[in-house]
Design a protein around this motif. Structure first.
Motif, PDB file in Angstrom:
ATOM      1  N   ALA A 109       0.838  -1.205   0.000  1.00  0.00           N
ATOM      2  CA  ALA A 109       0.000   0.000   0.000  1.00  0.00           C
ATOM      3  C   ALA A 109       0.870   1.250   0.000  1.00  0.00           C
ATOM      4  CB  ALA A 109      -0.928   0.001   1.213  1.00  0.00           C
ATOM      5  N   ILE A 110       1.917   1.242   0.820  1.00  0.00           N
ATOM      6  CA  ILE A 110       2.834   2.392   0.872  1.00  0.00           C
ATOM      7  C   ILE A 110       3.541   2.562  -0.468  1.00  0.00           C
ATOM      8  CG2 ILE A 110       4.959   3.254   1.921  1.00  0.00           C
ATOM      9  CD1 ILE A 110       4.063   1.883   4.526  1.00  0.00           C
ATOM     10  N   PHE A 111       4.004   1.449  -1.039  1.00  0.00           N
ATOM     11  CA  PHE A 111       4.724   1.532  -2.307  1.00  0.00           C
ATOM     12  C   PHE A 111       3.819   2.057  -3.417  1.00  0.00           C
ATOM     13  CE2 PHE A 111       6.108  -0.274  -6.377  1.00  0.00           C
ATOM     14  CZ  PHE A 111       7.391   0.250  -6.435  1.00  0.00           C
ATOM     15  N   MET A 112       2.596   1.522  -3.521  1.00  0.00           N
ATOM     16  CA  MET A 112       1.687   1.962  -4.579  1.00  0.00           C
ATOM     17  C   MET A 112       1.248   3.410  -4.365  1.00  0.00           C
ATOM     18  SD  MET A 112       1.651  -0.343  -6.760  1.00  0.00           S
ATOM     19  CE  MET A 112       0.495   0.543  -7.819  1.00  0.00           C
ATOM     20  N   THR A 113       1.191   3.860  -3.120  1.00  0.00           N
ATOM     21  CA  THR A 113       0.885   5.264  -2.854  1.00  0.00           C
ATOM     22  C   THR A 113       1.974   6.161  -3.424  1.00  0.00           C
ATOM     23  OG1 THR A 113      -0.293   4.669  -0.818  1.00  0.00           O
ATOM     24  CG2 THR A 113       0.404   6.965  -1.055  1.00  0.00           C
ATOM     25  N   SER A 114       3.233   5.761  -3.228  1.00  0.00           N
ATOM     26  CA  SER A 114       4.339   6.551  -3.776  1.00  0.00           C
ATOM     27  C   SER A 114       4.318   6.543  -5.303  1.00  0.00           C
ATOM     28  CB  SER A 114       5.670   6.005  -3.264  1.00  0.00           C
ATOM     29  OG  SER A 114       5.936   4.697  -3.760  1.00  0.00           O
ATOM     30  N   VAL A 115       3.965   5.409  -5.905  1.00  0.00           N
ATOM     31  CA  VAL A 115       3.872   5.318  -7.363  1.00  0.00           C
ATOM     32  C   VAL A 115       2.796   6.252  -7.890  1.00  0.00           C
ATOM     33  CG1 VAL A 115       3.211   3.814  -9.288  1.00  0.00           C
ATOM     34  CG2 VAL A 115       4.795   2.972  -7.545  1.00  0.00           C
ATOM     35  N   VAL A 116       1.604   6.156  -7.305  1.00  0.00           N
ATOM     36  CA  VAL A 116       0.450   6.918  -7.794  1.00  0.00           C
ATOM     37  C   VAL A 116       0.672   8.420  -7.653  1.00  0.00           C
ATOM     38  CG1 VAL A 116      -1.974   7.460  -7.321  1.00  0.00           C
ATOM     39  CG2 VAL A 116      -1.233   5.074  -7.481  1.00  0.00           C
ATOM     40  N   PHE A 117       1.148   8.870  -6.511  1.00  0.00           N
ATOM     41  CA  PHE A 117       1.305  10.314  -6.302  1.00  0.00           C
ATOM     42  C   PHE A 117       2.478  10.873  -7.090  1.00  0.00           C
ATOM     43  CE2 PHE A 117      -1.617   9.695  -2.760  1.00  0.00           C
ATOM     44  CZ  PHE A 117      -2.391  10.844  -2.867  1.00  0.00           C
ATOM     45  N   THR A 118       3.553  10.110  -7.195  1.00  0.00           N
ATOM     46  CA  THR A 118       4.671  10.590  -8.024  1.00  0.00           C
ATOM     47  C   THR A 118       4.242  10.710  -9.471  1.00  0.00           C
ATOM     48  OG1 THR A 118       6.239   9.500  -6.528  1.00  0.00           O
ATOM     49  CG2 THR A 118       7.071  10.179  -8.674  1.00  0.00           C
ATOM     50  N   TYR A 119       3.474   9.728  -9.942  1.00  0.00           N
ATOM     51  CA  TYR A 119       2.962   9.773 -11.312  1.00  0.00           C
ATOM     52  C   TYR A 119       2.020  10.959 -11.491  1.00  0.00           C
ATOM     53  CZ  TYR A 119       0.861   8.126 -15.687  1.00  0.00           C
ATOM     54  OH  TYR A 119       0.419   8.031 -16.976  1.00  0.00           O
ATOM     55  N   PHE A 120       1.187  11.201 -10.493  1.00  0.00           N
ATOM     56  CA  PHE A 120       0.230  12.298 -10.567  1.00  0.00           C
ATOM     57  C   PHE A 120       0.933  13.643 -10.723  1.00  0.00           C
ATOM     58  CE2 PHE A 120      -2.199  15.646  -8.379  1.00  0.00           C
ATOM     59  CZ  PHE A 120      -3.355  15.637  -9.141  1.00  0.00           C
ATOM     60  N   PHE A 121       2.033  13.826 -10.008  1.00  0.00           N
ATOM     61  CA  PHE A 121       2.750  15.101 -10.065  1.00  0.00           C
ATOM     62  C   PHE A 121       3.686  15.203 -11.268  1.00  0.00           C
ATOM     63  CE2 PHE A 121       1.842  14.956  -5.420  1.00  0.00           C
ATOM     64  CZ  PHE A 121       1.123  16.132  -5.347  1.00  0.00           C
ATOM     65  N   ARG A 122       3.845  14.099 -12.009  1.00  0.00           N
ATOM     66  CA  ARG A 122       4.782  14.118 -13.119  1.00  0.00           C
ATOM     67  C   ARG A 122       4.128  13.943 -14.484  1.00  0.00           C
ATOM     68  NH1 ARG A 122      10.149  13.450 -14.272  1.00  0.00           N
ATOM     69  NH2 ARG A 122      10.515  12.632 -16.357  1.00  0.00           N
TER      70      ARG A 122
END
Length: 502
Positions: free
Chosen positions: A440-453
């Motif tokens: 869950a923590i890893f996918m949160t970092s993936v999703v938000f980093t993708y969102f900002f990029r």
């Protein structure tokens, strides 16, 4: 090829080792009545044999993702093997198993209603929006992908528009009819095609890489570099882009929307591991085969020229072109037709159940009984109308639709993993909640980093600011991830752990 066989072995071992651990953490009860046993309705709650449920679940989740997604993911190098193996065993298969079993424990309900039970009304409404949007986008995306492949196998007058209409007609029937009348009968045939495709492509890969042209398949360390600059564009970072591209072969939120369809057909909770966890591992195997095949193609310019493929083609619309060209080159015309039909079966058998799941989600929202055909038709018509509108607006823009679908898909995976973590924590499963907390923590970092990029998200506003894209997106993603984790810790410290959260 050694890295491919190692990855294949790890996937199989993951089912028997980590899958058993996931089963122990959840604790299935073989004596507990299932929804299909308690209140069968002959439409959605229908008890099915275990082998048929496995086949339906596998084909439900094995859409274009483990094929087209892994082909695009192979452009990031052989590092995609790691994500497929690690993501599938520790993320995707756990996600699918826990989500499916949680639905089974909650009368076969869909994720939005279960989210409301454990995380409150706000999260329930948010989950409803993203789930229904994802289902409609899924049906639309898989229509365009399937129609595009079928149009390549038929005369010119059977174009994409014709096949889109045919597939839409099938989707409507699959959405309305009882699950055992059409889906339950046609899936074994599609499964046979898909099995032939996977075995045929793997056989062709082994023959060409090991015997016909030994040494032409890069080993793991040699193929780590990205091939995207050769595709005519700037190199995109592996994190988070690869983890969005390869979704269905590793971790996919779409799977949580499909699990309730089979949860309503179980006869025993012990069937959960082979059906939910096992189907995801099988999908990982399919994804791994296509990732390896694509890696072989991308590192052999002569083969790319032979099948009429260029690096820019891969960047823009690589999936269908690689599938069509490679199947014909390795399996001959007849074999290629069967192989492509197998690939077409994947998106079709995900699109039909996506639209069916959308109907069931809307029915649960309004508590609208679905036993009568006219009631099912009343909900299906507006859902299909929205999908048709999207198909018209984004005609011949598969890449655009796929990017939006991929982002929403992984956003849902993140939400589902947090839901499962909350459930496991509240249910006094010991430290079992860590099993879903880490992904869950890893996918949160993936999703938000993708969102900002990503250009289709907030990153589009700063598309020409290289500093923002390369630094601030990671920083913003990290801050968002840490914030959500802190919210969970604060909630966990205040929440009483219940003896039975079911």
């Amino acid at each position: 090829m050694i890295s491919f066989f190692v990855a294949l072995g790890l996937l199989v071992a993951g089912y028997f080792v980590y899958g058993k651990l996931a089963e122990k953490v959840f604790g299935p009860d073989p004596n507990r009545p299932t929804p299909a046993v308690e209140h069968p309705d002959g439409v959605d709650f229908v008890r099915l044999p275990a082998w048929k449920m496995f086949m339906i679940q596998f084909l439900d989740i094995a859409g274009l993702g483990p094929i087209f997604g892994t082909i695009l993911g192979a452009m990031y190098g052989t590092g995609c093997y790691i994500w497929i193996v690690v993501g599938c065993i520790f993320g995707g298969a756990v996600h699918d198993y826990m989500a499916g079993m949680l639905s089974l424990r909650n009368d076969g309900r869909n994720m939005p209603e279960i989210t409301g039970k454990y995380m409150g009304k706000g999260m329930k409404y948010f989950s409803r929006v993203i789930c229904i949007v994802l289902m409609i986008m899924c049906g639309t995306v898989f229509v365009t992908g399937s129609a595009g492949l079928l149009s390549k196998l038929t005369p010119e007058h059977f174009d994409i528009t014709f096949w889109s209409a045919v597939i839409f007609g099938y989707f409507l029937l699959a959405t309305l009819l009882p699950i055992d009348k059409l889906i339950g009968k046609i899936y074994p045939l599609f499964g046979a095609c898909l099995l032939f495709m996977a075995v045929g492509i793997m056989g062709g890969l082994i023959y060409h890489a090991c015997f016909a042209a030994p040494g032409s398949m890069p080993e793991f360390w040699e193929g780590l570099h990205s091939l995207q600059p050769l595709a005519g564009g700037c190199e995109k970072p592996i994190f988070p882009m690869m983890f969005i591209s390869i979704a269905c072969g590793a971790v996919s939120g779409f799977h949580a929307t499909q699990a309730p369809l089979m949860a309503r057909c179980f006869g025993n909770e012990r069937q959960g591991r082979p059906i939910f966890y096992g189907a995801m591992i099988t999908e990982g195997v399919v994804g791994l085969i296509w990732a390896a095949a694509a890696t072989y193609v991308f590192h052999n310019p002569d083969l790319m020229q032979h099948i009429g493929l260029t690096y820019p083609d891969v960047e823009s619309a690589g999936g269908p072109l690689v599938v069509n060209g490679l199947s014909r080159a390795w399996l001959g015309t007849f074999g290629a037709v069967l192989a492509i039909i197998g690939v077409v079966a994947c998106p079709i058998t995900s699109g039909d159940t996506a639209m069916r799941a959308a109907r069931l989600m809307v029915a649960e929202m309004f508590r609208f009984e679905q036993k009568k055909l006219r009631h099912r038709l009343l909900l299906a018509v507006p859902i299909f109308a929205v999908s048709l509108l999207l198909l018209t607006v984004f005609k011949n823009q598969f890449g655009v639709l796929w990017r939006y679908f991929a982002f929403i898909n992984q956003l849902l995976a993140m939400c589902t993993l947090w839901l499962l973590t909350v459930y496991l924590f509240r249910s006094r499963k010991g430290n079992g909640y860590v099993m879903t907390l880490i992904p869950a923590i890893f996918m949160t970092s993936v999703v938000f980093t993708y969102f900002f990029r990503a250009p289709e998200c907030l990153g589009g506003v700063f598309a020409h600011h290289e500093l923002y894209l390369n630094v601030l997106s990671y920083l913003a993603g990290a801050v968002a991830t840490i914030s959500i984790f802190c919210i969970f810790i604060r909630w966990a410290n205040k929440t009483q752990r219940l003896p039975n959260a079911d």
